[in-house]
Write an enzyme that holds these catalytic residues in place. Structure first.
Site, PDB file in Angstrom:
ATOM      1  N   ASN A 112       0.883  -1.292   0.131  1.00 49.36           N
ATOM      2  CA  ASN A 112      -0.050  -0.093  -0.049  1.00 49.36           C
ATOM      3  C   ASN A 112       0.998   1.218   0.156  1.00 49.36           C
ATOM      4  O   ASN A 112       0.503   2.260  -0.762  1.00 49.36           O
ATOM      5  CB  ASN A 112      -0.962   0.059   1.172  1.00 49.36           C
ATOM      6  CG  ASN A 112      -1.956  -0.755   0.843  1.00 49.36           C
ATOM      7  OD1 ASN A 112      -3.168  -0.398   0.570  1.00 49.36           O
ATOM      8  ND2 ASN A 112      -2.142  -1.891   1.476  1.00 49.36           N
ATOM      9  N   ASP A 122       9.484  -6.676  -5.080  1.00 48.50           N
ATOM     10  CA  ASP A 122       8.537  -7.159  -3.876  1.00 48.50           C
ATOM     11  C   ASP A 122       8.449  -8.588  -3.831  1.00 48.50           C
ATOM     12  O   ASP A 122       8.056  -9.256  -4.980  1.00 48.50           O
ATOM     13  CB  ASP A 122       7.379  -6.556  -3.900  1.00 48.50           C
ATOM     14  CG  ASP A 122       6.363  -6.774  -2.785  1.00 48.50           C
ATOM     15  OD1 ASP A 122       6.308  -7.955  -2.241  1.00 48.50           O
ATOM     16  OD2 ASP A 122       5.826  -5.830  -2.209  1.00 48.50           O
ATOM     17  N   THR A 180      10.581   5.588   5.318  1.00 45.51           N
ATOM     18  CA  THR A 180       9.214   6.291   5.854  1.00 45.51           C
ATOM     19  C   THR A 180       8.529   4.770   6.434  1.00 45.51           C
ATOM     20  O   THR A 180       7.323   4.861   6.599  1.00 45.51           O
ATOM     21  CB  THR A 180       8.520   6.753   4.916  1.00 45.51           C
ATOM     22  OG1 THR A 180       8.110   5.891   3.749  1.00 45.51           O
ATOM     23  CG2 THR A 180       8.935   8.247   4.694  1.00 45.51           C
ATOM     24  N   ALA A 181       9.339   3.598   6.554  1.00 44.13           N
ATOM     25  CA  ALA A 181       8.634   2.208   6.882  1.00 44.13           C
ATOM     26  C   ALA A 181       8.901   2.167   8.429  1.00 44.13           C
ATOM     27  O   ALA A 181       8.090   2.589   9.123  1.00 44.13           O
ATOM     28  CB  ALA A 181       9.338   1.245   6.166  1.00 44.13           C
ATOM     29  N   ARG A 182      10.124   1.414   8.952  1.00 47.27           N
ATOM     30  CA  ARG A 182      10.422   1.378  10.116  1.00 47.27           C
ATOM     31  C   ARG A 182      11.817   1.579  10.424  1.00 47.27           C
ATOM     32  O   ARG A 182      12.536   1.320   9.494  1.00 47.27           O
ATOM     33  CB  ARG A 182      10.035  -0.199  10.484  1.00 47.27           C
ATOM     34  CG  ARG A 182       8.487  -0.459  10.858  1.00 47.27           C
ATOM     35  CD  ARG A 182       8.229   0.577  11.931  1.00 47.27           C
ATOM     36  NE  ARG A 182       6.612   0.021  12.270  1.00 47.27           N
ATOM     37  CZ  ARG A 182       5.386   0.856  11.813  1.00 47.27           C
ATOM     38  NH1 ARG A 182       5.912   1.971  11.101  1.00 47.27           N
ATOM     39  NH2 ARG A 182       4.226   0.430  12.122  1.00 47.27           N
ATOM     40  N   ASP A 217      11.607   9.271   8.219  1.00 47.26           N
ATOM     41  CA  ASP A 217      10.585   9.629   9.048  1.00 47.26           C
ATOM     42  C   ASP A 217      10.399   8.619  10.284  1.00 47.26           C
ATOM     43  O   ASP A 217       9.727   8.844  11.088  1.00 47.26           O
ATOM     44  CB  ASP A 217       9.207   9.472   8.126  1.00 47.26           C
ATOM     45  CG  ASP A 217       7.899   9.738   8.963  1.00 47.26           C
ATOM     46  OD1 ASP A 217       8.201  10.929   9.765  1.00 47.26           O
ATOM     47  OD2 ASP A 217       6.862   8.987   9.074  1.00 47.26           O
ATOM     48  N   GLU A 252      12.862   5.648  18.627  1.00 46.74           N
ATOM     49  CA  GLU A 252      12.118   6.854  18.529  1.00 46.74           C
ATOM     50  C   GLU A 252      11.972   7.160  19.806  1.00 46.74           C
ATOM     51  O   GLU A 252      11.432   8.585  19.869  1.00 46.74           O
ATOM     52  CB  GLU A 252      10.910   6.694  17.586  1.00 46.74           C
ATOM     53  CG  GLU A 252      11.366   6.196  16.224  1.00 46.74           C
ATOM     54  CD  GLU A 252      10.068   5.970  15.375  1.00 46.74           C
ATOM     55  OE1 GLU A 252       8.928   5.887  16.043  1.00 46.74           O
ATOM     56  OE2 GLU A 252      10.338   5.657  14.063  1.00 46.74           O
ATOM     57  N   HIS A 289       7.935  10.612  12.602  1.00 43.79           N
ATOM     58  CA  HIS A 289       7.185   9.376  12.352  1.00 43.79           C
ATOM     59  C   HIS A 289       5.800   9.845  11.981  1.00 43.79           C
ATOM     60  O   HIS A 289       4.838   9.530  12.788  1.00 43.79           O
ATOM     61  CB  HIS A 289       7.370   8.390  13.649  1.00 43.79           C
ATOM     62  CG  HIS A 289       6.794   6.911  13.102  1.00 43.79           C
ATOM     63  ND1 HIS A 289       7.133   5.660  13.591  1.00 43.79           N
ATOM     64  CD2 HIS A 289       5.782   6.817  11.969  1.00 43.79           C
ATOM     65  CE1 HIS A 289       6.561   4.846  12.941  1.00 43.79           C
ATOM     66  NE2 HIS A 289       5.664   5.275  11.865  1.00 43.79           N
ATOM     67  N   GLY A 307       4.672  10.388   8.830  1.00 41.21           N
ATOM     68  CA  GLY A 307       4.348  10.621   7.480  1.00 41.21           C
ATOM     69  C   GLY A 307       2.949   9.882   7.206  1.00 41.21           C
ATOM     70  O   GLY A 307       2.278  10.526   6.059  1.00 41.21           O
TER      71      GLY A 307
END
Length: 312
Positions: A153, A173, A230-232, A256, A261, A288, A290
């Site tokens: 997504n 992927d 911008t994932a983990r 992000d 964190e 974080h 995003g």
């Protein structure tokens, strides 16, 4: 309290979710500030649990939820949810990446454009009364090869946002074949590593991906100039990123997410690493956010309610 169709909402959610669930015949109990101890005490009374990222859904919690039929994660990442154990217990796992994918795609695009055109660093110089046109000359996105690592997504949303910039978009992927829409070329990992100039990470955090992007793995990307995560945070080693920035391999990086964190828990080494990242004018870090917009806040709740209706 009746266990019939009762749902515990154990985190902050948009108010729209309450009437949406009631329309489906559920009895939602909204306790957004409840702590883990409080959840464990009462979870056995509920058929459903809705959480965000603060609550780890592990064996302890699942075993306490003797009447649970589903656990819903208001967001995309399921790294704090033991999906295997839920499946073993016959409990449905739900998440809502559709709710914040557009926000994430826009944010990643913003990070990329700001890096290429030095928008943030130029603004800081102007605030310091420095006017340097040539030093802030930008690089166009047009004609560049953007590699998307993980085309779910979030990766798909980022790719959709890039379509008007006349860049080439390739994606890898391991779980998918052709990508919908026809605007992302599906490539093998070797080709992604050979051709990618701008790399954007969109994979979940799990045992396989934790610290996958270490120095050796990053250096396999032969033409890498810009890295976006911008994932983990835990999929990318901070020390490896610093090395590639220090030696000039990378033109810039947009983050992000960070490995840790919770800044108040930082060790001296972690503090030094963050200070080093912040010393680079070609690094942008956001907290974080995003996928966290006013619109996504509501949309996530709507998606969760709709999936509960359709899948249960």
């Amino acid at each position: 309290m009746s266990t019939k169709k009762s749902i515990l909402i154990a985190d902050d959610m948009h108010e729209c979710i309450l009437p949406l669930l009631r329309e489906q015949g559920y009895d939602p109990v909204y306790l957004p500030v409840i702590d883990r101890e409080g959840i464990l005490k009462i979870i056995g009374e509920f058929e459903g649990l809705i959480i965000r990222s603060k609550t780890a859904v592990n064996k302890e919690l699942v075993d306490a939820g003797v009447n649970l039929k589903f656990v819903a994660r208001a967001g995309a990442g399921m790294d704090k949810v033991d999906e295997d154990y839920l499946n073993e217990k016959g409990i449905k796992a739900i998440n809502a990446p559709e709710g914040n994918r557009d926000a994430l795609g826009e944010h990643a695009t913003g990070l990329l454009l700001s890096l290429l055109h030095k928008i943030s660093s130029a603004h800081k110089e102007i605030k310091g009364h420095k006017w340097d046109r040539d030093g802030n000359r930008g690089i166009e996105l047009k004609g560049k090869v953007v590699g998307i690592y993980g085309v779910g997504n979030m990766g798909m949303s980022f790719a959709q946002k890039l379509r008007g910039f006349d860049c080439e978009i390739i994606g890898f992927d391991k779980f998918k074949g052709a990508f919908e829409g026809g605007f992302i070329k599906n490539v093998e990992l070797d080709e992604l590593m050979e051709r990618t100039e701008i790399l954007s990470l969109h994979i979940p955090l799990n045992r396989e991906t934790r610290h996958l992007f270490d120095e050796a793995y990053l250096r396999r990307f032969k033409n890498l100039n810009v890295l976006l995560n911008t994932a983990r945070g835990e999929i990318l080693r901070t020390d490896a990123l610093i090395k590639l920035l220090d030696d000039g391999t990378l033109y810039g990086a947009g983050l992000d997410v960070l490995e840790n964190e919770k800044l108040h828990t930082y060790t001296e080494q972690e503090k030094a690493q963050l200070d080093k990242l912040n010393s680079f004018p070609n690094v942008l870090i956001t907290p974080h956010v995003g996928g966290w917009t006013y619109e996504s806040y509501q949309r996530i709740s709507e998606v969760i309610a709709q999936k509960i209706k359709e899948e249960l």
